[in-house]
Design a protein around this motif. Structure first.
Motif, PDB file in Angstrom:
ATOM      1  N   MET A   1     -44.523  -9.960  24.281  1.00  0.00           N
ATOM      2  CA  MET A   1     -44.958  -8.646  23.818  1.00  0.00           C
ATOM      3  C   MET A   1     -43.905  -8.005  22.928  1.00  0.00           C
ATOM      4  O   MET A   1     -44.243  -7.325  21.939  1.00  0.00           O
ATOM      5  N   ALA A   2     -42.627  -8.227  23.236  1.00  0.00           N
ATOM      6  CA  ALA A   2     -41.562  -7.695  22.375  1.00  0.00           C
ATOM      7  C   ALA A   2     -41.620  -8.326  20.992  1.00  0.00           C
ATOM      8  O   ALA A   2     -41.395  -7.657  19.969  1.00  0.00           O
TER       9      ALA A   2
ATOM     10  N   ALA B   1     -42.294  -6.577  17.369  1.00  0.00           N
ATOM     11  CA  ALA B   1     -41.344  -6.778  16.265  1.00  0.00           C
ATOM     12  C   ALA B   1     -42.022  -7.271  14.997  1.00  0.00           C
ATOM     13  O   ALA B   1     -41.377  -7.318  13.938  1.00  0.00           O
ATOM     14  N   GLY B   2     -43.286  -7.681  15.086  1.00  0.00           N
ATOM     15  CA  GLY B   2     -44.013  -8.083  13.880  1.00  0.00           C
ATOM     16  C   GLY B   2     -44.443  -9.531  13.847  1.00  0.00           C
ATOM     17  O   GLY B   2     -45.102  -9.958  12.887  1.00  0.00           O
ATOM     18  N   GLU B   3     -44.100 -10.323  14.854  1.00  0.00           N
ATOM     19  CA  GLU B   3     -44.491 -11.733  14.872  1.00  0.00           C
ATOM     20  C   GLU B   3     -45.985 -11.858  15.203  1.00  0.00           C
ATOM     21  O   GLU B   3     -46.453 -11.291  16.178  1.00  0.00           O
ATOM     22  N   ARG B   4     -46.702 -12.640  14.381  1.00  0.00           N
ATOM     23  CA  ARG B   4     -48.140 -12.818  14.598  1.00  0.00           C
ATOM     24  C   ARG B   4     -48.540 -14.295  14.706  1.00  0.00           C
ATOM     25  O   ARG B   4     -49.702 -14.581  14.988  1.00  0.00           O
ATOM     26  N   ASN B   5     -47.617 -15.206  14.498  1.00  0.00           N
ATOM     27  CA  ASN B   5     -47.922 -16.632  14.540  1.00  0.00           C
ATOM     28  C   ASN B   5     -48.111 -17.070  15.995  1.00  0.00           C
ATOM     29  O   ASN B   5     -47.174 -17.004  16.794  1.00  0.00           O
ATOM     30  N   PRO B   6     -49.319 -17.532  16.380  1.00  0.00           N
ATOM     31  CA  PRO B   6     -49.564 -17.914  17.777  1.00  0.00           C
ATOM     32  C   PRO B   6     -48.630 -19.007  18.270  1.00  0.00           C
ATOM     33  O   PRO B   6     -48.235 -18.994  19.441  1.00  0.00           O
ATOM     34  N   ARG B   7     -48.256 -19.961  17.382  1.00  0.00           N
ATOM     35  CA  ARG B   7     -47.386 -21.051  17.826  1.00  0.00           C
ATOM     36  C   ARG B   7     -45.987 -20.535  18.158  1.00  0.00           C
ATOM     37  O   ARG B   7     -45.381 -20.956  19.145  1.00  0.00           O
ATOM     38  N   VAL B   8     -45.481 -19.650  17.340  1.00  0.00           N
ATOM     39  CA  VAL B   8     -44.152 -19.077  17.596  1.00  0.00           C
ATOM     40  C   VAL B   8     -44.167 -18.254  18.882  1.00  0.00           C
ATOM     41  O   VAL B   8     -43.244 -18.328  19.700  1.00  0.00           O
ATOM     42  N   LEU B   9     -45.217 -17.473  19.069  1.00  0.00           N
ATOM     43  CA  LEU B   9     -45.322 -16.651  20.276  1.00  0.00           C
ATOM     44  C   LEU B   9     -45.439 -17.518  21.527  1.00  0.00           C
ATOM     45  O   LEU B   9     -44.840 -17.211  22.565  1.00  0.00           O
ATOM     46  N   ALA B  10     -46.204 -18.605  21.438  1.00  0.00           N
ATOM     47  CA  ALA B  10     -46.391 -19.483  22.603  1.00  0.00           C
ATOM     48  C   ALA B  10     -45.093 -20.161  23.004  1.00  0.00           C
ATOM     49  O   ALA B  10     -44.864 -20.438  24.193  1.00  0.00           O
TER      50      ALA B  10
ATOM     51  N   PHE C   1     -53.955  -8.321  16.256  1.00  0.00           N
ATOM     52  CA  PHE C   1     -52.968  -7.342  16.687  1.00  0.00           C
ATOM     53  C   PHE C   1     -52.433  -6.613  15.460  1.00  0.00           C
ATOM     54  O   PHE C   1     -51.822  -7.216  14.572  1.00  0.00           O
ATOM     55  N   THR C   2     -52.644  -5.295  15.393  1.00  0.00           N
ATOM     56  CA  THR C   2     -52.282  -4.512  14.224  1.00  0.00           C
ATOM     57  C   THR C   2     -51.082  -3.606  14.522  1.00  0.00           C
ATOM     58  O   THR C   2     -50.585  -3.551  15.652  1.00  0.00           O
ATOM     59  N   GLU C   3     -50.639  -2.864  13.495  1.00  0.00           N
ATOM     60  CA  GLU C   3     -49.550  -1.911  13.677  1.00  0.00           C
ATOM     61  C   GLU C   3     -49.945  -0.786  14.630  1.00  0.00           C
ATOM     62  O   GLU C   3     -49.102  -0.222  15.326  1.00  0.00           O
ATOM     63  N   HIS C   4     -51.221  -0.465  14.640  1.00  0.00           N
ATOM     64  CA  HIS C   4     -51.720   0.544  15.586  1.00  0.00           C
ATOM     65  C   HIS C   4     -51.499   0.077  17.025  1.00  0.00           C
ATOM     66  O   HIS C   4     -50.990   0.833  17.862  1.00  0.00           O
ATOM     67  N   HIS C   5     -51.848  -1.186  17.294  1.00  0.00           N
ATOM     68  CA  HIS C   5     -51.622  -1.743  18.624  1.00  0.00           C
ATOM     69  C   HIS C   5     -50.132  -1.826  18.933  1.00  0.00           C
ATOM     70  O   HIS C   5     -49.696  -1.607  20.070  1.00  0.00           O
ATOM     71  N   SER C   6     -49.330  -2.149  17.906  1.00  0.00           N
ATOM     72  CA  SER C   6     -47.886  -2.274  18.101  1.00  0.00           C
ATOM     73  C   SER C   6     -47.272  -0.943  18.531  1.00  0.00           C
ATOM     74  O   SER C   6     -46.447  -0.900  19.454  1.00  0.00           O
ATOM     75  N   PHE C   7     -47.680   0.147  17.888  1.00  0.00           N
ATOM     76  CA  PHE C   7     -47.151   1.464  18.246  1.00  0.00           C
ATOM     77  C   PHE C   7     -47.511   1.827  19.692  1.00  0.00           C
ATOM     78  O   PHE C   7     -46.654   2.288  20.464  1.00  0.00           O
ATOM     79  N   LEU C   8     -48.776   1.639  20.060  1.00  0.00           N
ATOM     80  CA  LEU C   8     -49.201   1.992  21.417  1.00  0.00           C
ATOM     81  C   LEU C   8     -48.513   1.122  22.458  1.00  0.00           C
ATOM     82  O   LEU C   8     -48.067   1.616  23.503  1.00  0.00           O
ATOM     83  N   LEU C   9     -48.411  -0.194  22.189  1.00  0.00           N
ATOM     84  CA  LEU C   9     -47.789  -1.091  23.162  1.00  0.00           C
ATOM     85  C   LEU C   9     -46.312  -0.764  23.340  1.00  0.00           C
ATOM     86  O   LEU C   9     -45.785  -0.804  24.462  1.00  0.00           O
ATOM     87  N   ARG C  10     -45.627  -0.420  22.236  1.00  0.00           N
ATOM     88  CA  ARG C  10     -44.213  -0.039  22.336  1.00  0.00           C
ATOM     89  C   ARG C  10     -44.047   1.195  23.216  1.00  0.00           C
ATOM     90  O   ARG C  10     -43.146   1.250  24.076  1.00  0.00           O
ATOM     91  N   THR C  11     -44.916   2.168  23.054  1.00  0.00           N
ATOM     92  CA  THR C  11     -44.844   3.388  23.857  1.00  0.00           C
ATOM     93  C   THR C  11     -45.127   3.107  25.326  1.00  0.00           C
ATOM     94  O   THR C  11     -44.447   3.618  26.222  1.00  0.00           O
ATOM     95  N   MET C  12     -46.119   2.271  25.586  1.00  0.00           N
ATOM     96  CA  MET C  12     -46.485   1.955  26.973  1.00  0.00           C
ATOM     97  C   MET C  12     -45.368   1.192  27.678  1.00  0.00           C
ATOM     98  O   MET C  12     -45.034   1.482  28.841  1.00  0.00           O
ATOM     99  N   LEU C  13     -44.768   0.225  26.987  1.00  0.00           N
ATOM    100  CA  LEU C  13     -43.690  -0.546  27.607  1.00  0.00           C
ATOM    101  C   LEU C  13     -42.460   0.324  27.849  1.00  0.00           C
ATOM    102  O   LEU C  13     -41.750   0.137  28.848  1.00  0.00           O
ATOM    103  N   ALA C  14     -42.222   1.275  26.956  1.00  0.00           N
ATOM    104  CA  ALA C  14     -41.100   2.193  27.169  1.00  0.00           C
ATOM    105  C   ALA C  14     -41.321   3.031  28.423  1.00  0.00           C
ATOM    106  O   ALA C  14     -40.386   3.285  29.193  1.00  0.00           O
ATOM    107  N   ARG C  15     -42.558   3.454  28.655  1.00  0.00           N
ATOM    108  CA  ARG C  15     -42.862   4.230  29.858  1.00  0.00           C
ATOM    109  C   ARG C  15     -42.720   3.371  31.105  1.00  0.00           C
ATOM    110  O   ARG C  15     -42.231   3.838  32.142  1.00  0.00           O
TER     111      ARG C  15
END
Length: 422
Positions: A187-188, A192-201, A223-237
């Protein structure tokens, strides 16, 4: 045949009753009339709930010679009044509002409620609720706040999982815990902007690396920048709540160690009870078991005893326990489920009841057994927990039951059975 009753109709000579609200309280004082023996004098007066006014009321009650002050449990408004009067040296009783319901058909006002409570209290028709001592009250506040923090963390984790589903990221389908080391790294990287499924796996660790191909499929989404902003906020909480929980755990440990260290060690020996659960239980019931004359009294107070309702010679209802202390019920329920998976007496008891009566009844029954064990351990500082063993029922009941069943079956087939010891 007439039997002697043990009821004592003793009148409390000087009693005060409080009907407590947020801003004001109504105080009814009843004392004996010195000029007319057998008669009572009554005073009803309203006071603000500010500290200075409550202390002034306490001085007035002292001047009247009041020994007992009774109040209803009204939200959280009763707490500061109770604590101030307790510190002033009064015998303060907190009573359940259900025990002092006004007679039907009569007007209901704060004044009449205070008078009615005073009349019932002076005739010894009430029983006080359990209010723990100050150190246990502080421990209870911390333990309950910890439960609330865990609930808040769980809610935020669920929001994060739903957000990933919204982005068609199926990580929770492949990984059992998306907030583990591998899940947080993935998720981090997404944030950070990584979208390649192979790299993430490839960020998977340990046993999750066996599912590389499935992870590549799971990370094929939008996964868009909108999702990235919300996920960053949720993980911080989530991280902030984890930090808060750690601080609360430290405060609990510092508070409880001086007076309950050995008690926690002894409760920790019970199957299903760990150090955290032991602290939570002590926070709810305290260490002084003299408040509960028997283990059955404690089980009844905790609502781990089915209620009996009978009318016209017939039992009514389904033997429900009612609503008790939800924080204590939560801990005992979790402990019962954990104990049910163990190879112990409590585990075998859980499984036997679950087979015959269902899981819910098994949880209540084993929870009550755990509460009974806790009462005995806290009542006797020298007592230690001894497991009866998972084969207890087989050793005590199995052979005799099997013998009776076999004899009954053979007799049904027309045989006469005679047993001789081998």
């Amino acid at each position: 045949m007439l039997e002697e009753s043990r009821d004592h109709e003793e009148i409390i000579e000087r009693v005060a009753a409080l009907d407590v609200g947020k801003a004001t309280l109504m105080c009814c004082v009843r004392v004996p009339d010195e000029d007319k023996p057998g008669r009572r004098l009554q005073e009803v007066q309203s006071y603000p709930t500010m500290t200075r006014s409550v202390l002034g009321m306490a001085d007035h009650l002292h001047a009247l010679g009041v020994t007992r002050v009774v109040m209803e449990a009204t939200s959280d408004y009763w707490k500061p009044i109770f604590y101030l009067l307790e510190a002033a040296g009064f015998e303060v009783w907190l009573v359940n509002a259900r025990d002092v319901k006004h007679l039907p058909g009569r007007p209901k006002t704060d004044r009449l409620d205070a008078v009615w409570l005073a009349k019932v209290a002076e005739r010894q028709m009430l029983r006080p609720s359990f209010v723990p001592p100050p150190e246990i009250r502080q421990l209870r506040d911390l333990a309950r706040y910890r439960v609330d923090l865990i609930g808040a963390r769980t809610a935020e984790m669920q929001r994060a999982e739903k957000l990933l589903e919204d982005a068609q990221i199926k990580l929770s389908v492949v990984a059992s815990d998306i907030f583990g080391v591998s899940g947080r790294a993935m998720m981090a990287s997404l944030i950070a902007g990584e979208r390649n499924p192979r790299v993430l796996a490839q960020l998977a660790r340990s046993s999750l690396r066996k599912k590389i191909s499935q992870l590549e499929e799971a990370f094929t989404g939008h996964f868009t920048e909108h999702h990235s902003f919300l996920l960053r906020t949720m993980l911080a909480r989530v991280d902030q709540v984890n930090h808060d929980i750690a601080q609360v755990d430290t405060a609990i440990e510092e508070l409880i160690s001086p007076f309950a260290g050995t008690a926690i060690d002894r409760l920790d020996e019970i199957p299903g009870i760990g150090a955290i659960a032991a602290r939570a239980i002590i926070a709810e019931i305290g260490l002084d078991m003299s408040r509960f004359p028997t283990a059955a009294h404690l089980a009844s107070w905790a609502r781990f005893a089915p209620g009996v309702r009978e009318s016209a010679g017939k039992r009514k209802g389904r033997g429900a326990t009612g609503h008790g202390n939800r924080y204590l019920a939560r801990v005992l329920g979790e402990a019962a489920v954990v104990a049910g998976k163990s190879h112990t007496f409590l585990g075998e008891r859980f499984r036997r009841i679950a087979r015959r009566r269902g899981t819910k009844r098994a949880i209540v029954a084993v929870g009550r057994s755990i509460l009974t064990i806790i009462w005995h351990l806290l009542s006797d500082p020298d007592a230690r927990f001894i497991d009866l063993g998972a084969d207890f029922y087989d050793r005590r009941l199995g052979p005799e039951r099997k013998k009776r069943n076999h004899i009954r079956q053979l007799e049904a087939l027309g045989y006469r059975v005679t047993l001789e010891p081998a």
